[in-house]
Design an enzyme around this catalytic site. Structure first.
Site, PDB file in Angstrom:
ATOM      1  N   PHE B  41       0.843  -1.197   0.000  1.00  0.00           N
ATOM      2  CA  PHE B  41       0.000   0.000   0.000  1.00  0.00           C
ATOM      3  C   PHE B  41       0.873   1.240   0.000  1.00  0.00           C
ATOM      4  CE2 PHE B  41      -3.987  -2.205   0.656  1.00  0.00           C
ATOM      5  CZ  PHE B  41      -3.587  -3.386   1.268  1.00  0.00           C
ATOM      6  N   VAL B  79       2.515  -1.831   4.299  1.00  0.00           N
ATOM      7  CA  VAL B  79       2.149  -0.423   4.157  1.00  0.00           C
ATOM      8  C   VAL B  79       3.422   0.421   4.215  1.00  0.00           C
ATOM      9  CG1 VAL B  79       0.690   1.411   5.102  1.00  0.00           C
ATOM     10  CG2 VAL B  79       0.027  -0.979   5.408  1.00  0.00           C
ATOM     11  N   CYS B  80       3.620   1.263   3.229  1.00  0.00           N
ATOM     12  CA  CYS B  80       4.806   2.119   3.208  1.00  0.00           C
ATOM     13  C   CYS B  80       4.787   3.026   4.427  1.00  0.00           C
ATOM     14  CB  CYS B  80       4.853   2.961   1.946  1.00  0.00           C
ATOM     15  SG  CYS B  80       6.221   4.149   1.956  1.00  0.00           S
ATOM     16  N   ILE B  81       5.804   2.913   5.251  1.00  0.00           N
ATOM     17  CA  ILE B  81       5.789   3.615   6.532  1.00  0.00           C
ATOM     18  C   ILE B  81       5.813   5.135   6.373  1.00  0.00           C
ATOM     19  CG2 ILE B  81       8.306   3.396   6.859  1.00  0.00           C
ATOM     20  CD1 ILE B  81       7.591   2.920   9.891  1.00  0.00           C
ATOM     21  N   SER B  84       2.449   6.342   4.983  1.00  0.00           N
ATOM     22  CA  SER B  84       1.321   6.140   5.889  1.00  0.00           C
ATOM     23  C   SER B  84       1.374   7.073   7.091  1.00  0.00           C
ATOM     24  CB  SER B  84       1.234   4.684   6.344  1.00  0.00           C
ATOM     25  OG  SER B  84       2.462   4.245   6.872  1.00  0.00           O
TER      26      SER B  84
END
Lengths: 117, 130
Positions: B41, B79-81, B84
């Site tokens: 994501f 999820v791309c930190i 996000s």
């Protein structure tokens, strides 16, 4: 290692596509892939010199100029989009190659993956 | 067997792509378990990982569907930190380190760097973006 074409289709600022598209490209080369940038549609506006983003916003033009430092060396511009947005040679200050539709499609065909921002 | 990575860059509810990504992944995994290496994501896609998503009970619950997909097939939800956190999708540990009193991301979603995605991409045949 994969050859990834990253299509930049949005103008910079006012959205997250331009900045995050470039983050994506730089991370790709950092982890052993080949990242190629292709500017289409209003995305060609990212290549325009003289950008003055708001404080706290990264300058997309400056980042693009530094792309070779991040091993992103192949940058292509759709010539029709460039003409549609009337980008002059003076304005187009990023080292790039203009491609027509045929060449553009060939670029996409030769890639392993294509991601669009 | 073709190994795919699914890249989700669209938000739930407001856009359609995330749901399509789910249905595509489900169809692929149902036919061949392990055909989807991970679901990553990025951009607005990170909003899919918001555990506080609460659609009306008679509407499609995409968050629940992602969790069910992971439960059924074990597919990683990454999820791309960076993408996000800037959007307020943040795990308990990250929220803690930023002195935030609340958090919005929990298992089975994992907050990772883009590096994780590109490392997995080396073993992928197809990248499919929604």
């Amino acid at each position: 290692m994969a050859r990834i074409i990253i299509r930049m289709t949005h103008a910079p600022y006012g959205n997250a596509f331009a900045a995050e598209g470039l983050d994506f490209a730089f991370a790709a080369t950092n982890y052993g892939h080949e990242a190629v940038l292709l500017f289409e549609g209003e995305g060609v506006l990212q290549l325009k010199a003289g950008q003055q983003p708001l404080p706290g916003e990264k300058n997309q033009f400056k980042r693009l100029k530094a792309a070779p430092l991040f091993d992103v060396e192949e940058i292509y511009v759709c010539v029709e989009s460039r003409n549609a947005w009337e980008l002059s040679d003076q304005e187009l200050q990023v080292d790039c190659q203009c491609v027509n539709t045929t060449a553009l499609l060939q670029l996409l065909r030769n890639a392993d993956h294509v991601v669009t921002f | 067997m073709l190994r795919r990575t699914v890249l989700v860059t669209q938000a739930p509810y407001d856009q359609q792509g995330a749901r399509h990504a789910l249905e595509y992944s489900r169809a692929s995994l149902a036919t061949q378990p392990a055909s989807v290496a991970c679901i990553f994501f990025y951009q607005q896609g990170v909003y899919n990982a918001n555990q506080l998503l609460s659609p009306p009970t008679d509407e499609f619950n995409l968050y629940q569907q992602w969790c069910d997909l992971h439960k059924e097939f074990g597919v990683r939800l990454l999820v791309c930190i960076t993408a996000s956190i800037r959007r307020g999708i943040i795990s308990a540990s990250e929220a803690n380190s930023q002195n935030l009193s609340q958090f919005s991301l929990a298992e089975p979603f994992e907050q990772v760097g883009l590096g994780e995605f590109f490392t997995l991409l080396h073993d992928t045949d197809r990248l499919v973006q929604f």
